[in-house]
Design a protein around this motif. Structure first.
Motif, PDB file in Angstrom:
ATOM      1  N   ALA A 255       0.837  -1.206   0.000  1.00 11.63           N
ATOM      2  CA  ALA A 255       0.000   0.000   0.000  1.00 11.63           C
ATOM      3  C   ALA A 255       0.868   1.251   0.000  1.00 11.63           C
ATOM      4  CB  ALA A 255      -0.930  -0.011   1.215  1.00 11.63           C
ATOM      5  N   LYS A 256       1.942   1.230   0.777  1.00 11.06           N
ATOM      6  CA  LYS A 256       2.839   2.385   0.857  1.00 11.06           C
ATOM      7  C   LYS A 256       3.573   2.586  -0.468  1.00 11.06           C
ATOM      8  CE  LYS A 256       4.255   5.620   3.727  1.00 11.06           C
ATOM      9  NZ  LYS A 256       3.306   6.662   4.159  1.00 11.06           N
ATOM     10  N   THR A 257       3.888   1.502  -1.142  1.00  6.19           N
ATOM     11  CA  THR A 257       4.527   1.598  -2.455  1.00  6.19           C
ATOM     12  C   THR A 257       3.572   2.204  -3.470  1.00  6.19           C
ATOM     13  OG1 THR A 257       5.854  -0.361  -1.928  1.00  6.19           O
ATOM     14  CG2 THR A 257       5.727   0.271  -4.244  1.00  6.19           C
ATOM     15  N   ALA A 258       2.302   1.847  -3.379  1.00  2.00           N
ATOM     16  CA  ALA A 258       1.306   2.380  -4.309  1.00  2.00           C
ATOM     17  C   ALA A 258       1.103   3.874  -4.138  1.00  2.00           C
ATOM     18  CB  ALA A 258      -0.020   1.648  -4.125  1.00  2.00           C
ATOM     19  N   ASP A 259       1.186   4.364  -2.891  1.00  2.00           N
ATOM     20  CA  ASP A 259       0.934   5.777  -2.614  1.00  2.00           C
ATOM     21  C   ASP A 259       1.808   6.210  -1.440  1.00  2.00           C
ATOM     22  OD1 ASP A 259      -0.038   8.332  -2.279  1.00  2.00           O
ATOM     23  OD2 ASP A 259      -2.153   7.760  -2.366  1.00  2.00           O
ATOM     24  N   PRO A 260       3.083   6.536  -1.686  1.00  2.00           N
ATOM     25  CA  PRO A 260       4.019   6.818  -0.590  1.00  2.00           C
ATOM     26  C   PRO A 260       3.607   7.988   0.299  1.00  2.00           C
ATOM     27  CG  PRO A 260       5.203   6.466  -2.646  1.00  2.00           C
ATOM     28  CD  PRO A 260       3.753   6.558  -2.997  1.00  2.00           C
ATOM     29  N   ALA A 261       2.829   8.941  -0.227  1.00  2.00           N
ATOM     30  CA  ALA A 261       2.451  10.108   0.562  1.00  2.00           C
ATOM     31  C   ALA A 261       1.287   9.834   1.500  1.00  2.00           C
ATOM     32  CB  ALA A 261       2.095  11.269  -0.370  1.00  2.00           C
ATOM     33  N   ARG A 262       0.666   8.686   1.372  1.00  2.00           N
ATOM     34  CA  ARG A 262      -0.551   8.393   2.134  1.00  2.00           C
ATOM     35  C   ARG A 262      -0.190   7.648   3.421  1.00  2.00           C
ATOM     36  NH1 ARG A 262      -5.553   5.559  -1.072  1.00  2.00           N
ATOM     37  NH2 ARG A 262      -7.170   5.778   0.525  1.00  2.00           N
ATOM     38  N   PRO A 263      -0.777   8.038   4.566  1.00  2.98           N
ATOM     39  CA  PRO A 263      -0.491   7.308   5.806  1.00  2.98           C
ATOM     40  C   PRO A 263      -0.987   5.866   5.716  1.00  2.98           C
ATOM     41  CG  PRO A 263      -1.549   9.415   6.262  1.00  2.98           C
ATOM     42  CD  PRO A 263      -1.669   9.184   4.787  1.00  2.98           C
ATOM     43  N   VAL A 264      -0.143   4.936   6.128  1.00  2.00           N
ATOM     44  CA  VAL A 264      -0.477   3.512   6.128  1.00  2.00           C
ATOM     45  C   VAL A 264      -0.112   2.944   7.489  1.00  2.00           C
ATOM     46  CG1 VAL A 264      -0.035   1.257   5.100  1.00  2.00           C
ATOM     47  CG2 VAL A 264      -0.099   3.291   3.640  1.00  2.00           C
ATOM     48  N   VAL A 265      -1.015   2.168   8.070  1.00  2.00           N
ATOM     49  CA  VAL A 265      -0.781   1.528   9.365  1.00  2.00           C
ATOM     50  C   VAL A 265      -1.166   0.060   9.252  1.00  2.00           C
ATOM     51  CG1 VAL A 265      -1.410   1.442  11.810  1.00  2.00           C
ATOM     52  CG2 VAL A 265      -1.212   3.649  10.649  1.00  2.00           C
ATOM     53  N   ALA A 266      -0.298  -0.827   9.740  1.00  2.00           N
ATOM     54  CA  ALA A 266      -0.593  -2.256   9.783  1.00  2.00           C
ATOM     55  C   ALA A 266      -1.097  -2.622  11.173  1.00  2.00           C
ATOM     56  CB  ALA A 266       0.649  -3.070   9.447  1.00  2.00           C
ATOM     57  N   LEU A 267      -2.157  -3.445  11.223  1.00  2.00           N
ATOM     58  CA  LEU A 267      -2.707  -3.949  12.480  1.00  2.00           C
ATOM     59  C   LEU A 267      -2.582  -5.471  12.493  1.00  2.00           C
ATOM     60  CD1 LEU A 267      -6.073  -1.951  12.695  1.00  2.00           C
ATOM     61  CD2 LEU A 267      -3.889  -1.362  13.729  1.00  2.00           C
ATOM     62  N   SER A 268      -2.017  -6.014  13.567  1.00  2.00           N
ATOM     63  CA  SER A 268      -1.808  -7.459  13.602  1.00  2.00           C
ATOM     64  C   SER A 268      -1.809  -7.967  15.024  1.00  2.00           C
ATOM     65  CB  SER A 268      -0.476  -7.809  12.919  1.00  2.00           C
ATOM     66  OG  SER A 268      -0.310  -9.208  12.804  1.00  2.00           O
ATOM     67  N   GLY A 269      -1.876  -9.283  15.160  1.00  2.00           N
ATOM     68  CA  GLY A 269      -1.612  -9.958  16.420  1.00  2.00           C
ATOM     69  C   GLY A 269      -0.211 -10.528  16.389  1.00  2.00           C
ATOM     70  N   ASP A 270       0.288 -10.928  17.532  1.00  2.00           N
ATOM     71  CA  ASP A 270       1.664 -11.424  17.574  1.00  2.00           C
ATOM     72  C   ASP A 270       1.814 -12.743  16.828  1.00  2.00           C
ATOM     73  OD1 ASP A 270       0.044 -12.264  19.916  1.00  2.00           O
ATOM     74  OD2 ASP A 270       1.771 -13.508  20.379  1.00  2.00           O
TER      75      ASP A 270
END
Length: 549
Positions: free
Chosen positions: A436-451
């Protein structure tokens, strides 16, 4: 694209091209500017030509990560994602990502070498040899195509892009035999997918659907990922009808989840399913209405089901359509709106009643899981307080996501929430955030995960460090596979194989060259997230179990 870029000759040199160059030329002719993958002994002839055709390359640390990154790239920028693997184990490594893209209707193109054209069916011990790559990929992709000449390569690529444009978008695999990659043969002129007009539903079916909606006293709208390109039309139709809107995980945010008519991504709610069963007309757009969306079979609907979908098979898969509208969502809904289905029935009081009903239903939905999910809500509110409306959130198949963020973290239409539904893979969030960050570097991207899920693809922290762009990775750490642990306990079983030894994940992120912190409160999470959005490279933020309960 209707014509190849000016920098690509319409015809190859008289002597021909290698198969590797023919493949890269065909990708560039279809507007591909980014690929994800890992070089290997057998695919070097592909890599040799990427720079000359102005195709950038990002190398994740595992082919599965390459597939998830290409998947998210496609979801964010709207163009097909392209992944390059080598033979054998590399192609099998990406198979889980291909299966996820199939489940979520993502246009993903995987290209790989294969055994030579005249390679015997019996094993010879050639490096990465396997019985049949195409048979393996046919089990998870929409198409797996092994070409037999250099000239066929361009045709195969054009066919893949034609499928992406004219059908339900799903992954395609193209295999180029090893000897064709380096063979110089006539490649023929550039072949590109022809321009097509989006399909619109049958006029008689549209009239029937419009009349059903006009006469509806209790209408509802259900949106899936296939409605993504018709956000404006979905909102206008909801407001004209005074119809509450509920979405699947893939449809999350198509209509702003703060809108008075929005029930958000709540198809899994028992209260919402009961409410749907009581509607006299349900319009379902671009959704399977499948068990993976609802977490159990859809109850029998008491009214008419109108299904709008580009895939005609959806008209009888799962709940059968009472009124089928087969076509592109945007054009179909525009045609439906042109018939003014809500023109004679909606009053201000009707809207007020619908808004009051939505508020009551939201409260009922939240009450179902308040004791179960309450510990997540302050942390999700902290995330929501920091992120701008256009942020992209990538999600894992984790409790913090499907119990927490999907129903309780509102997303606006200008934002995106990317979740691995259906196939339900683990390890999606981190590599997807990179895509997602590669597609739009200026856009905020956050990953949500469990351990647990994070550790399926934690090596992609190295890729995120290489990217050097701000990338927060928020991990709810419950010491293993919390969902499976809970299921074992509910069955009366002794939990087995679900408790993982503790890992200092922030220290691991620092070891990769990134940043890592613990957040022991919602306030600490908000502050860490603000810093992470302005810090080059990944910042892994863990929320330990004892602080999220």
């Amino acid at each position: 694209m209707s014509e190849p870029p000016a920098t690509i000759p319409a015809r190859p040199p008289r002597g021909g091209l290698t198969g590797g160059e023919a493949l890269v030329r065909a990708l560039a002719a279809h507007g591909v500017t980014q690929a994800f993958g890992i070089p290997g002994t057998h695919n070097l002839e592909i890599y040799r030509h990427l720079a000359a055709y102005r195709i950038d390359h990002l190398n994740p640390r595992h082919e599965q990560g390459a597939g998830y990154a290409a998947d998210a790239y496609a979801r964010v920028c709207g163009r097909p994602g392209v992944a390059i693997t080598t033979t054998g184990p590399a192609l099998l490594n990406i198979a889980a990502a291909v299966g996820q893209a199939y489940s979520d209707s993502v246009p993903l193109l995987v290209v790989s070498p294969g055994m030579p054209l005249r390679h015997p069916r019996q094993s010879t011990g050639l490096l990465h040899e396997m019985r049949s790559q195409t048979e393996a990929l046919r089990g998870v992709a929409a198409v797996s195509h092994r070409v037999s000449s250099v000239e066929e390569i361009g045709v195969a690529v054009a066919r893949a892009f034609t499928l992406f444009r004219t059908r339900r978008p799903r992954p395609v695999h193209i295999e180029v035999p090893l000897d064709l990659l380096t063979a110089v043969e006539p490649a023929g002129p550039i072949r590109t997918a022809p321009p097509v007009s989006p399909a619109t539903a049958d006029p008689d079916a549209l009239s029937t659907a419009a009349e059903a909606l006009r006469s509806a006293a209790r209408p509802a709208i259900v949106l899936g990922g296939g409605a993504r390109g018709a956000a404006a039309e979905c909102l206008r139709l909801a407001e004209e009808l005074g119809a509450p809107v509920v979405t699947s995980a893939n449809g999350k945010g198509i209509v702003a989840e703060t809108h008075p008519l929005s029930l958000g991504a709540s198809l899994h709610s028992r209260a919402v399913r009961r409410w749907l069963a009581e509607r006299d007309v349900v319009l379902a757009v671009g959704t399977e209405l499948a068990e993976s969306d609802l977490w159990e079979p859809l109850p029998a609907l008491g009214g008419t089901l109108i299904r709008a979908d580009i895939d005609p098979a959806q008209m009888y898969a799962g709940p059968p359509a009472g009124i089928p509208l087969v076509g592109d969502a945007r054009h179909t809904l525009r045609s439906l709106l042109a018939t003014r289905p809500g023109a004679t029935t909606i009053t201000t009081e009707t809207h007020h009643e619908a808004h009051r009903a939505v508020v009551a239903l939201r409260d009922e939905r939240n009450a179902e899981t308040r004791s179960e999910d309450a510990h997540l809500l302050p942390y999700l509110a902290a995330i929501g307080s920091v992120l701008p409306a256009n942020a992209v959130l990538t999600s894992d198949s984790a409790q913090c996501c499907y119990y927490g963020a999907i129903p309780h973290l509102p997303v606006a239409p200008e934002g995106r929430y990317l979740h691995p539904t259906g196939f339900g893979t683990l390890g999606y969030a981190l590599p997807a955030a990179i895509g997602a960050k590669t597609a739009d570097p200026a856009r905020p991207v956050v990953a949500l995960s469990g351990d647990g899920g994070l550790q399926f693809s934690v090596q992609e922290l190295a890729t995120a460090v290489q990217l050097r762009l701000p990338l927060p990775v928020v991990v709810f750490d419950n010491g293993g596979y919390g969902e499976i642990r809970d299921e074992m306990v509910s069955r009366g079983d002794r939990p087995t194989g679900v408790d993982l030894p503790p890992v200092d994940l922030p220290a691991l992120a620092r070891a990769y060259g990134g940043h890592g912190v613990r957040a022991d409160s919602p306030e600490a999470l908000a502050e860490a997230l603000r810093r992470a959005l302005d810090t080059p490279g990944p910042t892994l933020i863990t929320i330990p179990e004892e602080h999220s309960r």
